[in-house]
Design a protein around this motif. Structure first.
Motif, mmCIF file in Angstrom:
data_model
loop_
_atom_site.group_PDB
_atom_site.id
_atom_site.type_symbol
_atom_site.label_atom_id
_atom_site.label_comp_id
_atom_site.label_asym_id
_atom_site.label_seq_id
_atom_site.Cartn_x
_atom_site.Cartn_y
_atom_site.Cartn_z
ATOM 1 N N GLU A 1 0.826 -1.202 0.000
ATOM 2 C CA GLU A 1 0.000 0.000 0.000
ATOM 3 C C GLU A 1 0.862 1.254 0.000
ATOM 4 N N ALA A 2 1.945 1.240 0.789
ATOM 5 C CA ALA A 2 2.816 2.408 0.858
ATOM 6 C C ALA A 2 3.457 2.699 -0.495
ATOM 7 N N ARG A 3 3.838 1.664 -1.212
ATOM 8 C CA ARG A 3 4.461 1.855 -2.525
ATOM 9 C C ARG A 3 3.419 2.193 -3.586
ATOM 10 N N LYS A 4 2.236 1.652 -3.452
ATOM 11 C CA LYS A 4 1.169 1.929 -4.420
ATOM 12 C C LYS A 4 0.839 3.418 -4.447
ATOM 13 N N ARG A 5 0.881 4.057 -3.279
ATOM 14 C CA ARG A 5 0.538 5.473 -3.188
ATOM 15 C C ARG A 5 1.574 6.371 -3.866
ATOM 16 N N THR A 6 2.812 5.886 -3.983
ATOM 17 C CA THR A 6 3.866 6.707 -4.590
ATOM 18 C C THR A 6 4.014 6.455 -6.079
ATOM 19 N N ALA A 7 3.299 5.468 -6.601
ATOM 20 C CA ALA A 7 3.437 5.137 -8.027
ATOM 21 C C ALA A 7 2.890 6.270 -8.880
ATOM 22 N N THR B 1 10.436 7.341 -11.583
ATOM 23 C CA THR B 1 11.132 6.564 -12.609
ATOM 24 C C THR B 1 11.982 5.444 -12.039
ATOM 25 N N GLY B 2 12.308 5.505 -10.752
ATOM 26 C CA GLY B 2 13.152 4.475 -10.151
ATOM 27 C C GLY B 2 12.361 3.245 -9.745
ATOM 28 N N ALA B 3 13.114 2.209 -9.308
ATOM 29 C CA ALA B 3 12.483 0.978 -8.850
ATOM 30 C C ALA B 3 11.786 1.203 -7.513
ATOM 31 N N LEU B 4 10.735 0.444 -7.288
ATOM 32 C CA LEU B 4 9.979 0.517 -6.042
ATOM 33 C C LEU B 4 10.257 -0.741 -5.224
ATOM 34 N N ASN B 5 10.706 -0.553 -3.989
ATOM 35 C CA ASN B 5 11.044 -1.679 -3.126
ATOM 36 C C ASN B 5 9.894 -2.020 -2.202
ATOM 37 N N SER C 1 9.988 -2.490 -11.129
ATOM 38 C CA SER C 1 10.176 -1.312 -11.962
ATOM 39 C C SER C 1 8.903 -0.483 -11.935
ATOM 40 N N SER C 2 9.023 0.808 -12.223
ATOM 41 C CA SER C 2 7.844 1.672 -12.239
ATOM 42 C C SER C 2 6.860 1.208 -13.311
ATOM 43 N N GLU C 3 7.396 0.677 -14.422
ATOM 44 C CA GLU C 3 6.514 0.165 -15.474
ATOM 45 C C GLU C 3 5.709 -1.035 -14.966
ATOM 46 N N ALA C 4 6.375 -1.876 -14.160
ATOM 47 C CA ALA C 4 5.686 -3.047 -13.613
ATOM 48 C C ALA C 4 4.568 -2.623 -12.663
#
Length: 684
Positions: free
Chosen positions: A391-397, A402-406, A448-451
């Motif tokens: 959820e935390a990463r979804k909000r920053t997408a 452009t960088g990878a999301l961990n 990846s941001s695309e993913a």
């Protein structure tokens, strides 16, 4: 035309002639199982339904509860100062960088089924439980969608906790609503020690696409939670979420709106903006930063954007929440500023949880569907940890990222996988066909941001396609403005996709600031003046089944029933209101009935519905029994009775289809006393 009801009734008498001479209903009617009987005397005397001014309950404060799929909250305003909307105080717990004016819709019950906590407190406590102990606790999250998706919703519908245990859904919702009631009343009493509980008007928000059974279910849960009693039912309003958002958007000033069409080609920053009163902005920011104040001031009239609109202007509201997307189209009426619904509410299950489900499917592709199911069942608290991390990463997408999301994998996930599979998660990633997710030595999945954007696509595409389909309807031609609201509307991915798809078509896409609180604030305003939406569209056709005089060549031969020399057509669908029909607030459809037997205490009438406007019979495809109208009668022979024959005792029922709920009232004509009347959509 002569009509006799045949909805499971016995001993019926009717006449549509002025003399009202009784005509016996054939006892061989196909629906004669129920013990209650009535006789409709006559349909409404006027071709158009009659309208009356709704009576509003007195109140000194409005408390609105926005019960969301992923997050919930409440706000209130006093009748003495309606322009000041007070948000709930900051919740305990919470995630860094996430606003806490709402709390997660998470409920925790003890192993015995006793309420323990709600929101962040429930989530954090459950998170800290020992894995073995956590198996016995009942933890519910995102359970609101179950009410929307249930095809046979009843008061006995069950909900499944994370550990697989089930309990009645009504109790789960009542626990949550009781928590908000107690939380809100405590805060109100801190501000006004003389505050009386019965001086509160409560407002509950629901998606506009919810059907009547789901709305009634929420009302029943509110009764069980003690928000109001059945005797004070008018002190609880059901607000439709996009309507509430529409009401609030009328109050917004230009600096409180983000116009996506003003963004630069890069998509990240706003373009040139109108000037803002710096002193007003400074005061507003100071107010927001105060720990002890959550007060928002709204315009006493309408905001600047609304002031630019003309009579007849049309706009759309897309409420993008956690579970659903909800679309309504309104037309502005002047001079009172009331709203008219142009097309019935529509939408579907295209909320933010769709992205969560896509992530779960991705994990199944990597680690195996059987493993994920077993992990969720045996390590439920750790699964919650994983969903929080996502959820935390979804909000920053978004396109700006452009960088990878961990995404952190809980240690228990890594350990459990090694014990179950005999190799580590890194090996699983290498062996899988998923190339855009890598493993980090710090114990994280690197996407990846695309993913990440790919996870959004099915849900976002569903939203855009539904908006485009609605815009193509002839009834909504001329819409130039789209308000994007709801918690999911905060997503840069969704904002960019909607603007890219609809902006070139000339549609101005506007997102209010604090978009996740738009519905909550609007629900407070709706509670102050529920008549702001003056005309709505009926989503379905409603009516009853009757017997008509058989007309050769007009009625099918198989519907012919002969009794005592009279020829009847069975199963005729008598329509009260048609799908897509405009119905004004307070407009009534009236029918008169009389008991068929002396001493009868209860009348029960089956209601039918369908999506078609031209259904002729209750046996037509798509027509189904959807509710029961019940009338509770006082004993006959009371002093107020004027001596009218029991078979002539008239009960006049009035149904309203223009409100957020279908309502019914009734009166005993001979005594002029109100009759207890109700429509039950949950008994089928």
């Amino acid at each position: 035309m002569l009509t006799v009801p045949e909805m499971g009734l016995q001993g019926l008498y009717i006449s549509s002639s002025p003399e009202r001479s009784p005509v016996p209903s054939p006892p061989g009617s196909p629906r004669t199982q129920e013990s209650c009987g009535i006789a409709p005397l006559t349909p409404s005397q006027s071709p158009k339904p009659e309208a009356r001014v709704p009576q509003q309950a007195s109140f000194s404060v409005v408390v609105a509860i926005d019960f969301g799929t992923t997050a919930s909250g409440y706000a209130f305003s006093f009748a003495s100062d309606p322009e000041a909307i007070h948000m709930m105080r900051k919740w305990e717990g919470g995630d860094p960088g996430v606003a806490h004016q709402k709390t997660p819709t998470c409920l925790l019950l003890t192993p015995e089924g006793i309420f323990h906590s709600f929101g962040y407190t429930a989530r954090d406590y459950y998170h800290d439980l020992d894995p073995e102990e956590a198996r016995d606790w009942l933890y519910f999250e995102k359970f609101k969608m179950k009410i929307h998706s249930a095809t046979d919703l009843t008061l006995k519908t069950q909900l499944e906790a994370v550990n697989g245990k089930k309990m009645p859904a009504l109790e789960v919702f009542a626990h949550a609503l009781r928590f908000f009631k107690e939380h809100a009343l405590q805060e109100l009493r801190e501000q006004n020690q003389c505050m009386l509980e019965n001086a509160v008007r409560w407002v509950l928000t629901v998606p506009a696409i919810w059907k009547q059974p789901a709305k009634q279910f929420m009302r029943e849960a509110a009764y069980l939670a003690g928000l109001v009693s059945r005797e004070d039912a008018e002190k609880l309003l059901i607000a439709l979420e996009p309507e509430a958002a529409s009401v609030y958007c009328r109050k917004l000033r230009l600096h409180q709106l983000m116009d996506l069409s003003c963004r630069t080609a890069g998509g990240g920053r706003l373009g040139e903006r109108r000037s803002i009163d710096s002193s007003f902005r400074h005061a507003r920011e100071q107010l927001r930063k105060s720990r002890h104040s959550r007060t928002f001031l709204v315009e006493s009239g309408v905001g600047e954007l609304w002031a630019e609109m003309q009579e007849g202007d049309r706009y759309m509201v897309a409420d993008c929440g956690g579970g659903t997307v909800d679309l309504t189209v309104h037309q502005l009426e002047q001079p009172h500023g009331t709203l008219k619904e142009l097309y019935k509410a529509s939408g579907g299950p295209y909320g933010a949880v769709g992205v969560d489900l896509a992530f779960e499917q991705l994990l199944c592709r990597i680690f195996g569907e059987d493993f994920i199911a077993k992990f969720k069942r045996q390590r439920p608290a750790a699964w919650v940890d994983l969903t929080i991390a996502f959820e935390a990463r979804k909000r920053t997408a978004g396109s700006h990222h452009t960088g990878a999301l961990n995404i952190s994998l809980p240690f228990s996930f890594i350990d459990f996988y090694r014990k179950q599979r005999g190799h580590n998660v890194e090996t699983a990633l290498r062996r899988s066909s998923v190339n855009f997710v890598k493993w980090s030595s710090q114990g994280m999945l690197r996407m990846s941001s695309e993913a990440m954007n790919e996870l959004f696509q099915p849900t976002v595409t569903g939203i855009i396609q539904h908006i485009e389909m609605l815009l193509a309807k002839p009834e909504v031609q001329g819409v130039k403005l789209l308000f994007l609201v709801g918690g999911f509307a905060e997503s840069p991915v969704l904002q960019h996709a909607v603007q890219a798809a609809l902006g070139p078509r000339g549609l101005r896409v506007v997102v209010p600031h604090d978009v996740g609180l738009t519905i909550l604030k609007g629900a407070v305003l709706f509670g102050q003046a529920p008549g702001v939406v003056r005309v709505r569209r009926s989503p379905l056709t409603y009516g009853v089944g009757v017997l008509n005089r058989f007309v050769p060549g007009h009625h099918p031969p198989e519907k012919l029933l002969v009794r005592d020399g009279r020829r009847w057509c069975t199963d005729v669908f008598e329509r009260f209101v048609a799908a897509e029909q405009s119905v004004a607030l307070g407009e009534e459809v009236r029918r008169s009935y009389c008991p068929a037997r002396p001493g009868q205490r209860r009348v029960l009438i089956n209601l039918y519905c369908c999506s078609a406007e031209d259904a002729r019979f209750i046996t037509d495809p798509g027509v189904r029994k959807c509710a029961a109208l019940s009338l509770e009668l006082e004993p006959e022979g009371c002093p107020e009775n004027t001596g009218t024959s029991p078979s002539r005792r008239e009960i006049r029922a009035a149904m309203q289809f223009g409100d957020t709920e279908i309502k019914v009232t009734a009166v005993d004509v001979s005594t002029n006393r109100s009759v207890r009347a109700a429509i039950d959509f949950l008994s089928n």
